[in-house]
Design a protein around this motif. Sequence first.
Motif, PDB file in Angstrom:
ATOM      1  N   TRP A   1       0.842  -1.198   0.000  1.00 32.65           N
ATOM      2  CA  TRP A   1       0.000   0.000   0.000  1.00 32.65           C
ATOM      3  C   TRP A   1       0.875   1.245   0.000  1.00 32.65           C
ATOM      4  CZ3 TRP A   1       0.887   3.305   3.986  1.00 32.65           C
ATOM      5  CH2 TRP A   1       1.407   2.779   5.178  1.00 32.65           C
ATOM      6  N   LEU A   2       0.278   2.338  -0.429  1.00 30.88           N
ATOM      7  CA  LEU A   2       0.948   3.634  -0.507  1.00 30.88           C
ATOM      8  C   LEU A   2      -0.053   4.696  -0.098  1.00 30.88           C
ATOM      9  CD1 LEU A   2       3.073   4.970  -3.467  1.00 30.88           C
ATOM     10  CD2 LEU A   2       1.137   6.291  -2.622  1.00 30.88           C
ATOM     11  N   ALA A   3       0.349   5.618   0.788  1.00 29.68           N
ATOM     12  CA  ALA A   3      -0.556   6.662   1.264  1.00 29.68           C
ATOM     13  C   ALA A   3      -0.096   8.030   0.784  1.00 29.68           C
ATOM     14  CB  ALA A   3      -0.633   6.653   2.788  1.00 29.68           C
ATOM     15  N   LEU A   4      -1.037   8.814   0.287  1.00 29.35           N
ATOM     16  CA  LEU A   4      -0.822  10.209  -0.075  1.00 29.35           C
ATOM     17  C   LEU A   4      -1.641  11.045   0.902  1.00 29.35           C
ATOM     18  CD1 LEU A   4       0.646  11.679  -2.514  1.00 29.35           C
ATOM     19  CD2 LEU A   4      -1.644  11.912  -3.509  1.00 29.35           C
ATOM     20  N   THR A   5      -0.990  12.008   1.584  1.00 27.06           N
ATOM     21  CA  THR A   5      -1.674  12.749   2.646  1.00 27.06           C
ATOM     22  C   THR A   5      -1.616  14.239   2.399  1.00 27.06           C
ATOM     23  OG1 THR A   5       0.344  12.779   4.000  1.00 27.06           O
ATOM     24  CG2 THR A   5      -1.189  10.959   4.354  1.00 27.06           C
ATOM     25  N   GLY A   6      -2.789  14.884   2.397  1.00 25.29           N
ATOM     26  CA  GLY A   6      -2.877  16.321   2.235  1.00 25.29           C
ATOM     27  C   GLY A   6      -3.164  17.001   3.558  1.00 25.29           C
ATOM     28  N   ASP A   7      -3.647  18.238   3.488  1.00 24.72           N
ATOM     29  CA  ASP A   7      -3.902  19.000   4.704  1.00 24.72           C
ATOM     30  C   ASP A   7      -4.971  18.349   5.578  1.00 24.72           C
ATOM     31  OD1 ASP A   7      -2.023  20.890   4.032  1.00 24.72           O
ATOM     32  OD2 ASP A   7      -3.473  22.293   3.164  1.00 24.72           O
TER      33      ASP A   7
ATOM     34  N   PHE B   1      -3.625   3.749  -1.372  1.00 24.72           N
ATOM     35  CA  PHE B   1      -3.776   2.898  -2.550  1.00 24.72           C
ATOM     36  C   PHE B   1      -3.222   1.513  -2.248  1.00 24.72           C
ATOM     37  CE2 PHE B   1      -3.066   7.293  -3.740  1.00 24.72           C
ATOM     38  CZ  PHE B   1      -4.103   7.563  -4.613  1.00 24.72           C
ATOM     39  N   ALA B   2      -3.954   0.488  -2.651  1.00 25.59           N
ATOM     40  CA  ALA B   2      -3.507  -0.885  -2.396  1.00 25.59           C
ATOM     41  C   ALA B   2      -3.810  -1.756  -3.600  1.00 25.59           C
ATOM     42  CB  ALA B   2      -4.202  -1.457  -1.164  1.00 25.59           C
ATOM     43  N   GLY B   3      -2.812  -2.516  -4.035  1.00 23.80           N
ATOM     44  CA  GLY B   3      -3.064  -3.542  -5.040  1.00 23.80           C
ATOM     45  C   GLY B   3      -3.839  -4.679  -4.393  1.00 23.80           C
ATOM     46  N   ALA B   4      -4.974  -5.037  -4.989  1.00 24.02           N
ATOM     47  CA  ALA B   4      -5.858  -6.007  -4.341  1.00 24.02           C
ATOM     48  C   ALA B   4      -5.710  -7.418  -4.887  1.00 24.02           C
ATOM     49  CB  ALA B   4      -7.311  -5.545  -4.471  1.00 24.02           C
TER      50      ALA B   4
END
Length: 284
Positions: A204-210, A216-219
């Motif tokens: 998984w990969l996380a993108l974090t804003g304010d 996102f995760a490959g399922a």
Amino acid sequence: MTPSPRSDSPVLRVAGRPVARYVTRPELPPRLSPRPHLHPVTTLAGTAVTESGPADHLHHLGVGVAVPDVEGHNFWGGRTYVRDRGPTELDNHGAQRHTAFPLRDPDGFTEDLRWVAAGTELLRERRTVAARELTATAWALDLTFALTNVTPGPLTLGSPATNGRPGAAYGGFFWRARKESAAPGVLTADRDGEAEVHGTRADWLALTGDTWSLVFAGATGRTRQDPWFVRTGEYPGVGSSLAHDARLTVAPGDTAVRRIVTVVADGRLDADGAATLVRKAVGT
């Protein structure tokens, strides 16, 4: 007969709240490789987490599937990266054409599409999109795409990276995120920052804003083999690379399938919070 607005723009709902609109037949110039996409997508609190047609990249269209090189045809939009020449304006753009919704529900749909370039259908796609609630502040967008080669010969899918541009293996699932005054953070379970995360494989990969987070995760096992394409400094975007080190070949009649589940959350998640929501969303 002109399609009704409802059939053209399905709205996904979670717990009765609208969280995404699907643009089925975008009216765009050929240079932008017109294609169905989700925009706007919002958190449960109503914060927008997508952009479509931003000034920096007019061909970035919310959430969808885009490939810059299908046997030389551009289904990404904009310029084409040509080996030893760089980004080049070419008249080689294709389009994804909606044909039907075999299934429609308030929380999702199944769609059939045709990928057409130079008057020829190259790929036929079955796309499945579903939304479901995870917590009071998070929901999951589940997107599967299956690309079938309908030509008599093999088709290869490429990227600028496979055409000679290092670090530019974009193509496949792509999410153009909300641009804010400061670049978003990006992390995986054991890496932090664009330089560390871009081009790596991670569950998984996380993108974090304010005030928002996207995880996102490959399922599927095959999807998790694709490295992540990440941009935060130039613009906020995340994709799963179909053609990272080499072109992807699809034999006649064969199908390439990928499934990405994205957690859409209010608030700025840390690694533990992201991992917890991914387990809830994907079941692993």
